[in-house]
Design a protein around this motif. Structure first.
Motif, PDB file in Angstrom:
ATOM      1  N   ALA A  82       0.826  -1.204   0.000  1.00  0.00           N
ATOM      2  CA  ALA A  82       0.000   0.000   0.000  1.00  0.00           C
ATOM      3  C   ALA A  82       0.859   1.252   0.000  1.00  0.00           C
ATOM      4  N   LEU A  83       1.945   1.223   0.787  1.00  0.00           N
ATOM      5  CA  LEU A  83       2.852   2.360   0.815  1.00  0.00           C
ATOM      6  C   LEU A  83       3.486   2.580  -0.548  1.00  0.00           C
ATOM      7  N   SER A  84       3.882   1.467  -1.179  1.00  0.00           N
ATOM      8  CA  SER A  84       4.516   1.570  -2.488  1.00  0.00           C
ATOM      9  C   SER A  84       3.588   2.210  -3.487  1.00  0.00           C
ATOM     10  N   MET A  85       2.318   1.779  -3.509  1.00  0.00           N
ATOM     11  CA  MET A  85       1.374   2.323  -4.473  1.00  0.00           C
ATOM     12  C   MET A  85       1.053   3.778  -4.179  1.00  0.00           C
ATOM     13  N   ALA A  86       1.038   4.133  -2.888  1.00  0.00           N
ATOM     14  CA  ALA A  86       0.704   5.499  -2.517  1.00  0.00           C
ATOM     15  C   ALA A  86       1.748   6.483  -2.973  1.00  0.00           C
ATOM     16  N   THR A  87       3.004   6.009  -3.067  1.00  0.00           N
ATOM     17  CA  THR A  87       4.086   6.910  -3.453  1.00  0.00           C
ATOM     18  C   THR A  87       4.373   6.870  -4.944  1.00  0.00           C
ATOM     19  N   SER A  88       3.636   6.059  -5.706  1.00  0.00           N
ATOM     20  CA  SER A  88       3.880   5.976  -7.145  1.00  0.00           C
ATOM     21  C   SER A  88       3.401   7.229  -7.847  1.00  0.00           C
ATOM     22  N   ALA A  89       4.067   7.562  -8.925  1.00  0.00           N
ATOM     23  CA  ALA A  89       3.618   8.703  -9.718  1.00  0.00           C
ATOM     24  C   ALA A  89       2.287   8.383 -10.359  1.00  0.00           C
ATOM     25  N   ILE A  90       1.469   9.387 -10.597  1.00  0.00           N
ATOM     26  CA  ILE A  90       0.150   9.156 -11.162  1.00  0.00           C
ATOM     27  C   ILE A  90       0.043   9.729 -12.563  1.00  0.00           C
ATOM     28  N   ALA A  91       1.193  10.157 -13.120  1.00  0.00           N
ATOM     29  CA  ALA A  91       1.150  10.725 -14.461  1.00  0.00           C
ATOM     30  C   ALA A  91       0.757   9.657 -15.466  1.00  0.00           C
ATOM     31  N   GLN A  92       0.016  10.051 -16.480  1.00  0.00           N
ATOM     32  CA  GLN A  92      -0.365   9.185 -17.578  1.00  0.00           C
ATOM     33  C   GLN A  92      -1.028   7.903 -17.090  1.00  0.00           C
ATOM     34  N   ASP A  93      -1.989   8.048 -16.211  1.00  0.00           N
ATOM     35  CA  ASP A  93      -2.711   6.889 -15.719  1.00  0.00           C
ATOM     36  C   ASP A  93      -3.483   6.223 -16.854  1.00  0.00           C
ATOM     37  N   LYS A  94      -3.540   4.897 -16.803  1.00  0.00           N
ATOM     38  CA  LYS A  94      -4.349   4.128 -17.746  1.00  0.00           C
ATOM     39  C   LYS A  94      -5.260   3.217 -16.934  1.00  0.00           C
ATOM     40  N   VAL A  95      -6.505   3.090 -17.389  1.00  0.00           N
ATOM     41  CA  VAL A  95      -7.441   2.169 -16.761  1.00  0.00           C
ATOM     42  C   VAL A  95      -7.518   0.918 -17.628  1.00  0.00           C
ATOM     43  N   ILE A  96      -7.109  -0.211 -17.048  1.00  0.00           N
ATOM     44  CA  ILE A  96      -7.061  -1.471 -17.785  1.00  0.00           C
ATOM     45  C   ILE A  96      -8.250  -2.336 -17.378  1.00  0.00           C
ATOM     46  N   ALA A  97      -9.124  -2.638 -18.329  1.00  0.00           N
ATOM     47  CA  ALA A  97     -10.237  -3.546 -18.072  1.00  0.00           C
ATOM     48  C   ALA A  97      -9.743  -4.988 -18.205  1.00  0.00           C
ATOM     49  N   HIS A  98     -10.158  -5.835 -17.278  1.00  0.00           N
ATOM     50  CA  HIS A  98      -9.704  -7.231 -17.323  1.00  0.00           C
ATOM     51  C   HIS A  98     -10.780  -8.138 -16.738  1.00  0.00           C
ATOM     52  N   ALA A  99     -10.453  -9.411 -16.565  1.00  0.00           N
ATOM     53  CA  ALA A  99     -11.456 -10.421 -16.208  1.00  0.00           C
ATOM     54  C   ALA A  99     -12.119 -10.176 -14.858  1.00  0.00           C
ATOM     55  N   GLN A 100     -11.475  -9.426 -13.959  1.00  0.00           N
ATOM     56  CA  GLN A 100     -12.057  -9.195 -12.630  1.00  0.00           C
ATOM     57  C   GLN A 100     -12.284  -7.716 -12.348  1.00  0.00           C
ATOM     58  N   GLY A 101     -12.398  -6.905 -13.373  1.00  0.00           N
ATOM     59  CA  GLY A 101     -12.710  -5.499 -13.134  1.00  0.00           C
ATOM     60  C   GLY A 101     -11.809  -4.562 -13.903  1.00  0.00           C
ATOM     61  N   THR A 108      -6.343 -10.490  -2.984  1.00  0.00           N
ATOM     62  CA  THR A 108      -5.226 -10.150  -2.089  1.00  0.00           C
ATOM     63  C   THR A 108      -4.162  -9.359  -2.836  1.00  0.00           C
ATOM     64  N   ALA A 109      -3.853  -9.794  -4.039  1.00  0.00           N
ATOM     65  CA  ALA A 109      -2.752  -9.176  -4.786  1.00  0.00           C
ATOM     66  C   ALA A 109      -3.032  -7.716  -5.130  1.00  0.00           C
ATOM     67  N   LYS A 110      -4.288  -7.378  -5.393  1.00  0.00           N
ATOM     68  CA  LYS A 110      -4.585  -6.003  -5.811  1.00  0.00           C
ATOM     69  C   LYS A 110      -4.318  -4.996  -4.705  1.00  0.00           C
ATOM     70  N   GLU A 111      -4.212  -5.462  -3.440  1.00  0.00           N
ATOM     71  CA  GLU A 111      -3.861  -4.578  -2.334  1.00  0.00           C
ATOM     72  C   GLU A 111      -2.348  -4.399  -2.214  1.00  0.00           C
ATOM     73  N   ILE A 112      -1.606  -5.224  -2.934  1.00  0.00           N
ATOM     74  CA  ILE A 112      -0.145  -5.189  -2.861  1.00  0.00           C
ATOM     75  C   ILE A 112       0.461  -4.426  -4.033  1.00  0.00           C
ATOM     76  N   ALA A 113      -0.082  -4.680  -5.228  1.00  0.00           N
ATOM     77  CA  ALA A 113       0.467  -4.062  -6.444  1.00  0.00           C
ATOM     78  C   ALA A 113      -0.665  -3.927  -7.462  1.00  0.00           C
ATOM     79  N   PRO A 114      -0.540  -3.018  -8.420  1.00  0.00           N
ATOM     80  CA  PRO A 114      -1.538  -2.958  -9.492  1.00  0.00           C
ATOM     81  C   PRO A 114      -1.613  -4.321 -10.177  1.00  0.00           C
ATOM     82  N   THR A 115      -2.791  -4.923 -10.175  1.00  0.00           N
ATOM     83  CA  THR A 115      -2.943  -6.313 -10.615  1.00  0.00           C
ATOM     84  C   THR A 115      -4.014  -6.429 -11.694  1.00  0.00           C
ATOM     85  N   VAL A 116      -3.731  -7.213 -12.715  1.00  0.00           N
ATOM     86  CA  VAL A 116      -4.747  -7.507 -13.727  1.00  0.00           C
ATOM     87  C   VAL A 116      -4.853  -9.020 -13.895  1.00  0.00           C
ATOM     88  N   ASP A 117      -6.049  -9.467 -14.226  1.00  0.00           N
ATOM     89  CA  ASP A 117      -6.330 -10.883 -14.445  1.00  0.00           C
ATOM     90  C   ASP A 117      -6.541 -11.103 -15.940  1.00  0.00           C
TER      91      ASP A 117
END
Length: 306
Positions: free
Chosen positions: A18-37, A120-129
């Motif tokens: 969570a800390l890692s994701m909070a400190t990540s840059a948010i420039a050029q965000d992309k929304v990726i649609a996948h099997a679980q959202g 569980t993984a989506k709370e740790i790192a940006p995750t796609v299925d």
């Protein structure tokens, strides 16, 4: 490891993620649609982890290097592409969440066998299925190549790979025309099963167009729909494509010895020499990876053309 220690360690991993994701840059965000959202990622991911060999296969074909891979069931045909320094992040079914969190990845990809790790993984790192529908393997492969091409800015390469797939499917479809019925037989610890039009090799029936020798197949079990040699002789397919599951999961394969018997040798497929043993790891482990599908299509084509 005690239950208390495991809970504490996982909680720490989640907090670190969570800390890692909070400190990540948010420039050029992309929304990726996948099997679980949908998952938002920032820019082009630099550190990528995969818990699925099909995802690794597709990324490798696109020229994307990964930093973390499954620690089990690595397909032999992918061995030259696997980075020697890639971290092992658990098995196909059981990810190492603590190790994943420690790597502070920009993107983590799960697939068919690891899809239950998503919550569980989506709370740790940006995750796609990137799981695909078994009844539409080719469409799923092309969708995932397009998606990964967009994520990594490799749209032209993705389009090239998709064109290769379409051309190969068309070539095999032309070779299969008029060749009669087919049945995919899976051997598993001395037992027989069959895969049908909703299985992990559904493309043989649905895209290549070989009619299934069986009207209905229950594809729910990993060993296929259980059958006997008497049933195979009664069904009498013109072509048999064999998946040796034992070899696919790293055990000693025994398909050829199992099928060499009086009943099976009376089938049209056996008498005509129309039996094709496909790469078991590509068919059973990777299934919807680019190189896997191309390898399997080439093997089917070679068999059909004699």
């Amino acid at each position: 490891m005690s239950t208390l220690f495991r809970s504490t360690a996982v909680a720490a991993a989640l907090f670190a993620g969570a800390l890692s994701m909070a400190t990540s840059a948010i420039a050029q965000d992309k929304v990726i649609a996948h099997a679980q959202g949908e998952t938002t990622i920032s820019g082009v991911p630099e550190k990528v982890l995969v818990q699925d060999w099909a995802a690794f296969d597709n990324l490798s074909a696109l020229g994307v290097t990964v930093a973390g891979i499954p620690g089990s069931n690595a397909p032999g045909y992918l061995a030259p592409s696997i980075p020697a320094d890639a971290a092992k992040i658990g098995s196909l079914q059981e990810p190492d969440f603590e190790g994943i969190a420690a790597l502070e990845a920009d993107l983590y990809i799960v697939g068919a066998r690891s899809r239950n790790a998503y919550e569980t993984a989506k709370e740790i790192a940006p995750t796609v299925d990137l799981s695909v529908d078994n009844g539409a393997i080719i469409d799923g492969l092309k969708t995932n190549l397009t998606k990964l091409g967009d994520i990594f800015g490799k749209q032209d390469k993705a389009a090239e790979l998709i064109a290769n797939v379409d051309a190969k499917v068309a070539e095999v479809k032309a070779a299969a025309e008029g060749k009669g019925t087919a049945l995919v037989v899976v051997t598993n610890a001395g037992k027989l099963g069959v895969y049908g039009p909703d299985s992990r090799v559904s493309w043989l029936y649905n895209e290549v167009g070989m009619p299934s020798a069986l009207a209905a197949v229950n594809d729910g079990d990993h060993g296929g729909d259980a059958v006997t040699f008497e049933f195979l002789l009664e069904t009498n397919p013109d072509w048999v494509f064999v998946v040796d599951r034992d070899a696919g999961v790293g055990n000693e394969g025994g398909a050829k010895a199992l099928l060499d018997n009086e009943l099976f040798n009376q089938t049209t497929a056996a008498k005509e020499g129309n039996i094709v043993y496909v790469d078991p790891q590509a068919a059973y482990i990777t299934m919807n990876g680019y190189s896997a599908v191309m390898l399997l299509l080439d093997q089917v084509l070679s068999g059909l053309n004699g």
